[in-house]
Design an enzyme around this catalytic site. Sequence first.
Site, mmCIF file in Angstrom:
data_model
loop_
_atom_site.group_PDB
_atom_site.id
_atom_site.type_symbol
_atom_site.label_atom_id
_atom_site.label_comp_id
_atom_site.label_asym_id
_atom_site.label_seq_id
_atom_site.Cartn_x
_atom_site.Cartn_y
_atom_site.Cartn_z
ATOM 1 C CB CYS A 1 -0.366 -13.393 -10.554
ATOM 2 S SG CYS A 1 0.293 -11.719 -10.377
HETATM 3 N N1 LIG Z 1 -4.558 -8.701 -8.441
HETATM 4 C C1 LIG Z 1 -3.916 -9.831 -8.727
HETATM 5 O O1 LIG Z 1 -3.889 -10.292 -9.883
HETATM 6 C C2 LIG Z 1 -3.212 -10.594 -7.626
HETATM 7 C C3 LIG Z 1 -2.689 -11.851 -7.948
HETATM 8 C C4 LIG Z 1 -2.022 -12.576 -6.956
HETATM 9 C C5 LIG Z 1 -1.884 -12.039 -5.684
HETATM 10 N N2 LIG Z 1 -2.377 -10.804 -5.416
HETATM 11 C C6 LIG Z 1 -2.184 -10.278 -4.076
HETATM 12 O O2 LIG Z 1 -3.406 -10.421 -3.353
HETATM 13 C C7 LIG Z 1 -3.584 -9.323 -2.468
HETATM 14 C C8 LIG Z 1 -4.899 -8.635 -2.813
HETATM 15 O O3 LIG Z 1 -4.810 -8.160 -4.138
HETATM 16 P P1 LIG Z 1 -6.004 -7.400 -4.868
HETATM 17 O O4 LIG Z 1 -5.590 -7.237 -6.273
HETATM 18 O O5 LIG Z 1 -7.299 -8.061 -4.540
HETATM 19 O O6 LIG Z 1 -5.929 -5.973 -4.094
HETATM 20 P P2 LIG Z 1 -6.970 -4.783 -4.088
HETATM 21 O O7 LIG Z 1 -7.895 -4.909 -5.245
HETATM 22 O O8 LIG Z 1 -6.167 -3.535 -3.964
HETATM 23 O O9 LIG Z 1 -7.821 -5.020 -2.740
HETATM 24 C C9 LIG Z 1 -7.244 -4.894 -1.453
HETATM 25 C C10 LIG Z 1 -8.313 -5.192 -0.433
HETATM 26 O O10 LIG Z 1 -7.710 -5.149 0.878
HETATM 27 C C11 LIG Z 1 -8.546 -4.362 1.721
HETATM 28 N N3 LIG Z 1 -7.743 -3.820 2.808
HETATM 29 C C12 LIG Z 1 -6.646 -3.011 2.721
HETATM 30 N N4 LIG Z 1 -6.143 -2.775 3.951
HETATM 31 C C13 LIG Z 1 -6.940 -3.468 4.821
HETATM 32 C C14 LIG Z 1 -6.949 -3.628 6.235
HETATM 33 N N5 LIG Z 1 -6.025 -3.040 7.006
HETATM 34 N N6 LIG Z 1 -7.921 -4.389 6.810
HETATM 35 C C15 LIG Z 1 -8.863 -4.980 6.051
HETATM 36 N N7 LIG Z 1 -8.907 -4.860 4.699
HETATM 37 C C16 LIG Z 1 -7.958 -4.110 4.107
HETATM 38 C C17 LIG Z 1 -9.126 -3.304 0.807
HETATM 39 O O11 LIG Z 1 -10.256 -2.768 1.434
HETATM 40 P P3 LIG Z 1 -10.734 -1.215 1.274
HETATM 41 O O12 LIG Z 1 -11.530 -1.166 0.020
HETATM 42 O O13 LIG Z 1 -11.562 -0.984 2.470
HETATM 43 O O14 LIG Z 1 -9.468 -0.382 1.223
HETATM 44 C C18 LIG Z 1 -9.470 -4.190 -0.410
HETATM 45 O O15 LIG Z 1 -10.636 -4.909 -0.154
HETATM 46 C C19 LIG Z 1 -2.371 -8.418 -2.659
HETATM 47 O O16 LIG Z 1 -1.417 -8.669 -1.659
HETATM 48 C C20 LIG Z 1 -1.843 -8.801 -4.029
HETATM 49 O O17 LIG Z 1 -0.448 -8.582 -4.168
HETATM 50 C C21 LIG Z 1 -3.057 -10.075 -6.346
#
Ligand SMILES: NC(=O)c1ccc[n+]([C@@H]2O[C@H](COP(=O)([O-])OP(=O)(O)OC[C@H]3O[C@@H](n4cnc5c(N)ncnc54)[C@H](OP(=O)(O)O)[C@@H]3O)[C@@H](O)[C@H]2O)c1
Length: 339
Positions: free
Chosen positions: A149
């Site tokens: 981001c």
């Molecule tokens: N948030 C932002 O603004 C943003 C922006 C750009 C990029 N990103 C990147 O995008 C990615 C996701 O971010 P997010 O903010 O959506 O994270 P998040 O809200 O913490 O969600 C993570 C997701 O991954 C799942 N997960 C974790 N380990 C897993 C596994 N081994 N197998 C299957 N599912 C698994 C979790 O499921 P459970 O609920 O079952 O644990 C949850 O659904 C990250 O790498 C982050 O750095 C985020």
Amino acid sequence: MIRVGIVGISGFGGKVLLDILLKHKDVRITYVAANSTTGRVDDIWPEFRRRTDLVCTKYDPAQAIEHCDLLFLALPHMESMKIVDPLLKAGKKVIDLSADYRLKKTSLYKKWYSAEHMDRKNISKAVYGLPEIFRAKIGKAKFIANPGCYPTAALLGLAPLVSVQGSNVASVIIDAKSGVSGAGRKVAEGFMFCFVNENFKAYRVLNHQHTPEISQYLGIMAGRELPTVFVPHLLPINNGILETIYVSLKKAVSQVRLEDLYRKFYKTEPFVRVMPNGVQVEIKNVVNTNFCDISISLSDDRKLVVITSVIDNLVKGAAGQAVQNMNIMYGFEEQEGLL
Ligand SMILES: NC(=O)c1ccc[n+]([C@@H]2O[C@H](COP(=O)([O-])OP(=O)(O)OC[C@H]3O[C@@H](n4cnc5c(N)ncnc54)[C@H](OP(=O)(O)O)[C@@H]3O)[C@@H](O)[C@H]2O)c1
């Protein structure tokens, strides 16, 4: 019509992917998964009641391969790299929202993510999914490393200047501010309402993991390494990033030339809006959209350029950009699902 899966549906990025993809006329969501969270998606995210009957299961590679042509991975870093290889081997297309495949040097991954990379051979296959710069490569790609981001806002803000005036840039300082959803859904004390509301602070000063990603792609655009400082801050809002970027130049430029450069560079871009002279970007104008808005200003001595760049961290900074990349990969209308 293609069949797509979302892995990480219970996370913030997965939720925004779901919202966009349910409205997309060329895709059908055929598989959703997470890790510990399972069950009906409209129980996980009640705002999706009557919009979907999808059921989230624990991630299973065989199911993902059977049911999907393309997988979006919205997983924490270190998790995507465990599951990408079998998907690529099965001929599936993958768009990874994590940081796992953005850095080309594994030594940098080790330094900034404090871990060894576990899927080195696929790093070179990943195309960095910043459409405004790498659209041609994205169009031919099977595997996309979706940008972070903060890097999205920084690189779009800087691209015209460093691409054309790279040798004239003396230094870059990026003062970045993000809403709390940038940290994902996981609960940590520092991100609780009482700690964030009515507060504003810097964090990971000179030490944030997006620093090498920004440097790597600025270097590619400029044709040389650029001295770059990056400092993030936490804003007491849910979504949105505003970056104030200070670029010191060796030789003066004119305001007219600078504006002309930005307008021409982004003339045909559907999701970048360069503000009229004197108009400042605002987070509220881009939240829930895939737009990046950019303002440019020049100091009296014409050697300091101040760029302000805003995006929604979960849309242009994550899920929206991921769908834009999918649209380019499949030759769909680039704006489909995103306007
Ligand atoms: N948030 C932002 O603004 C943003 C922006 C750009 C990029 N990103 C990147 O995008 C990615 C996701 O971010 P997010 O903010 O959506 O994270 P998040 O809200 O913490 O969600 C993570 C997701 O991954 C799942 N997960 C974790 N380990 C897993 C596994 N081994 N197998 C299957 N599912 C698994 C979790 O499921 P459970 O609920 O079952 O644990 C949850 O659904 C990250 O790498 C982050 O750095 C985020």
